[in-house]
Design a protein around this motif. Sequence first.
Motif, PDB file in Angstrom:
ATOM      1  N   LYS A 187       0.947  -1.218  -0.136  1.00 50.25           N
ATOM      2  CA  LYS A 187       0.065   0.117   0.018  1.00 50.25           C
ATOM      3  C   LYS A 187       0.642   1.104  -0.018  1.00 50.25           C
ATOM      4  N   ASP A 188       0.581   2.406  -0.786  1.00 50.18           N
ATOM      5  CA  ASP A 188       0.998   3.568  -0.657  1.00 50.18           C
ATOM      6  C   ASP A 188       0.357   4.378   0.207  1.00 50.18           C
ATOM      7  N   LEU A 189       1.019   5.517   0.740  1.00 46.49           N
ATOM      8  CA  LEU A 189       0.473   6.762   1.408  1.00 46.49           C
ATOM      9  C   LEU A 189       0.059   7.802   0.669  1.00 46.49           C
ATOM     10  N   ALA A 190      -1.236   8.180   0.403  1.00 44.85           N
ATOM     11  CA  ALA A 190      -1.662   9.074  -0.459  1.00 44.85           C
ATOM     12  C   ALA A 190      -2.391  10.148   0.525  1.00 44.85           C
ATOM     13  N   TYR A 191      -2.122  11.545   0.064  1.00 40.81           N
ATOM     14  CA  TYR A 191      -2.872  12.535   0.864  1.00 40.81           C
ATOM     15  C   TYR A 191      -3.137  13.721  -0.198  1.00 40.81           C
ATOM     16  N   VAL A 192      -4.214  14.642   0.346  1.00 40.97           N
ATOM     17  CA  VAL A 192      -4.520  15.696  -0.324  1.00 40.97           C
ATOM     18  C   VAL A 192      -4.589  16.624   0.817  1.00 40.97           C
ATOM     19  N   ASP A 193      -4.043  18.053   0.484  1.00 48.40           N
ATOM     20  CA  ASP A 193      -3.954  19.350   1.103  1.00 48.40           C
ATOM     21  C   ASP A 193      -4.729  20.208   0.837  1.00 48.40           C
ATOM     22  N   GLU A 194      -5.589  20.731   1.295  1.00 51.30           N
ATOM     23  CA  GLU A 194      -6.517  21.816   0.753  1.00 51.30           C
ATOM     24  C   GLU A 194      -6.344  23.038   1.640  1.00 51.30           C
ATOM     25  N   ARG A 195      -6.233  24.270   1.010  1.00 48.37           N
ATOM     26  CA  ARG A 195      -5.925  25.593   1.798  1.00 48.37           C
ATOM     27  C   ARG A 195      -6.809  26.461   1.357  1.00 48.37           C
ATOM     28  N   ALA A 196      -7.183  27.442   2.431  1.00 51.73           N
ATOM     29  CA  ALA A 196      -7.904  28.862   2.023  1.00 51.73           C
ATOM     30  C   ALA A 196      -6.663  29.696   2.394  1.00 51.73           C
ATOM     31  N   MET A 197      -6.058  30.452   1.502  1.00 51.01           N
ATOM     32  CA  MET A 197      -4.907  31.241   1.778  1.00 51.01           C
ATOM     33  C   MET A 197      -4.913  32.641   0.735  1.00 51.01           C
ATOM     34  N   VAL A 198      -4.033  33.467   1.210  1.00 54.93           N
ATOM     35  CA  VAL A 198      -3.905  34.717   0.351  1.00 54.93           C
ATOM     36  C   VAL A 198      -5.152  35.321  -0.496  1.00 54.93           C
ATOM     37  N   GLY A 199      -6.378  35.342   0.382  1.00 59.33           N
ATOM     38  CA  GLY A 199      -7.625  35.751  -0.175  1.00 59.33           C
ATOM     39  C   GLY A 199      -8.245  34.514  -1.022  1.00 59.33           C
ATOM     40  N   GLU A 200      -7.844  33.496  -1.198  1.00 54.55           N
ATOM     41  CA  GLU A 200      -8.476  32.393  -2.029  1.00 54.55           C
ATOM     42  C   GLU A 200      -9.399  31.432  -1.104  1.00 54.55           C
ATOM     43  N   PRO A 201     -10.342  30.972  -1.778  1.00 54.60           N
ATOM     44  CA  PRO A 201     -11.080  30.261  -0.917  1.00 54.60           C
ATOM     45  C   PRO A 201     -10.633  28.789  -0.815  1.00 54.60           C
ATOM     46  N   LEU A 202     -11.061  27.928   0.042  1.00 58.89           N
ATOM     47  CA  LEU A 202     -10.622  26.618   0.324  1.00 58.89           C
ATOM     48  C   LEU A 202     -10.661  25.815  -1.075  1.00 58.89           C
ATOM     49  N   GLN A 203      -9.440  25.132  -1.428  1.00 65.47           N
ATOM     50  CA  GLN A 203      -9.269  24.351  -2.408  1.00 65.47           C
ATOM     51  C   GLN A 203      -8.169  23.489  -2.423  1.00 65.47           C
ATOM     52  N   PRO A 204      -8.124  22.528  -3.350  1.00 63.60           N
ATOM     53  CA  PRO A 204      -6.834  21.797  -3.347  1.00 63.60           C
ATOM     54  C   PRO A 204      -5.446  22.316  -3.773  1.00 63.60           C
ATOM     55  N   HIS A 205      -4.543  22.246  -2.821  1.00 65.10           N
ATOM     56  CA  HIS A 205      -3.275  22.858  -2.904  1.00 65.10           C
ATOM     57  C   HIS A 205      -1.909  21.817  -3.143  1.00 65.10           C
ATOM     58  N   LEU A 206      -2.148  20.619  -2.219  1.00 64.02           N
ATOM     59  CA  LEU A 206      -0.907  19.739  -2.620  1.00 64.02           C
ATOM     60  C   LEU A 206      -1.607  18.409  -2.517  1.00 64.02           C
ATOM     61  N   SER A 207      -1.077  17.569  -3.363  1.00 58.74           N
ATOM     62  CA  SER A 207      -1.266  15.929  -3.194  1.00 58.74           C
ATOM     63  C   SER A 207      -0.286  15.169  -3.586  1.00 58.74           C
ATOM     64  N   ALA A 208      -0.102  13.673  -3.257  1.00 54.86           N
ATOM     65  CA  ALA A 208       1.101  13.226  -3.273  1.00 54.86           C
ATOM     66  C   ALA A 208       0.805  11.685  -3.073  1.00 54.86           C
ATOM     67  N   GLN A 209       1.610  10.969  -3.755  1.00 55.04           N
ATOM     68  CA  GLN A 209       1.440   9.282  -3.323  1.00 55.04           C
ATOM     69  C   GLN A 209       2.759   8.974  -3.110  1.00 55.04           C
ATOM     70  N   LEU A 210       3.037   8.383  -2.039  1.00 58.43           N
ATOM     71  CA  LEU A 210       4.258   8.097  -1.385  1.00 58.43           C
ATOM     72  C   LEU A 210       4.458   6.367  -1.089  1.00 58.43           C
ATOM     73  N   ARG A 211       5.604   5.682  -1.429  1.00 61.70           N
ATOM     74  CA  ARG A 211       5.620   4.340  -1.203  1.00 61.70           C
ATOM     75  C   ARG A 211       6.471   4.137   0.019  1.00 61.70           C
ATOM     76  N   ARG A 212       6.293   3.007   0.842  1.00 61.74           N
ATOM     77  CA  ARG A 212       6.941   2.894   2.155  1.00 61.74           C
ATOM     78  C   ARG A 212       8.143   2.392   1.896  1.00 61.74           C
ATOM     79  N   ILE A 213       9.349   2.927   1.955  1.00 59.22           N
ATOM     80  CA  ILE A 213      10.610   2.485   2.026  1.00 59.22           C
ATOM     81  C   ILE A 213      11.405   1.902   3.206  1.00 59.22           C
ATOM     82  N   ALA A 214      10.766   2.173   4.480  1.00 65.79           N
ATOM     83  CA  ALA A 214      10.987   1.606   5.846  1.00 65.79           C
ATOM     84  C   ALA A 214      10.030   1.506   6.856  1.00 65.79           C
ATOM     85  N   GLY A 215      10.005   0.554   7.479  1.00 68.34           N
ATOM     86  CA  GLY A 215       9.053   0.161   8.569  1.00 68.34           C
ATOM     87  C   GLY A 215       7.965  -0.885   8.241  1.00 68.34           C
TER      88      GLY A 215
END
Length: 201
Positions: A173-201
């Motif tokens: 399984k990979d770790l995926a996330y979405v980060d939404e932000r309301a900033m610098v006068g803009e409404p809440l909306q997607p800002h970051l997203s990523a999919q990461l694979r486990r390399i340790a643990g």
Amino acid sequence: MSLEPLPAPQRNIPSFDDLPVPPDTANLREGPDLHPRCLALLPLIGVWRGEGQVVYPTIDGPMHFGQQIIFAHDGRPFLTYSAQSWLLDGEGGAVVRPAARETGFWRPQEDDTIEVLIAHATGIMEIYYGQPRATTAWELTTDAIVRTQTAKEVNTGQRLYGLVDAADGSDGKDLAYVDERAMVGEPLQPHLSAQLRRIAG
């Protein structure tokens, strides 16, 4: 404990194996037992690395980035969290420069809520509250954001983390996330997203 100083050219961040307390571990097969209160966060523990995308109306994008996230613990009822990113010159591309840094703590409570504290190198400190949405998904929303005088204006944040099928087609399984932000006068909306694979643990 006596430490022999190294010559200046050989000095760097040391890795000590003689601390008087157990070191953090990102591998559940090593180190102290996971605190029972952290069991709902168990799937997050590990070292994750991969790529993501940053978009927002106030930046030229989308831009691609590489990232490493570490969730670790020391046996107490919280996880340590650190994230380090670097900009890429395109999807799967070469490193352009270092990018965002975050560090903090995930603090699960007895009622299954999660308190998350995240400090950014850009002068922003966020307090999130959230809870598991499933056994492998967690949703967080900011309760408070404070910033230094030189930091960018950020008003609201939401994050959704989850384990998804591995991008490489393996059984993991990979770790995926979405980060939404309301900033610098803009409404809440997607800002970051990523999919990461486990390399340790």
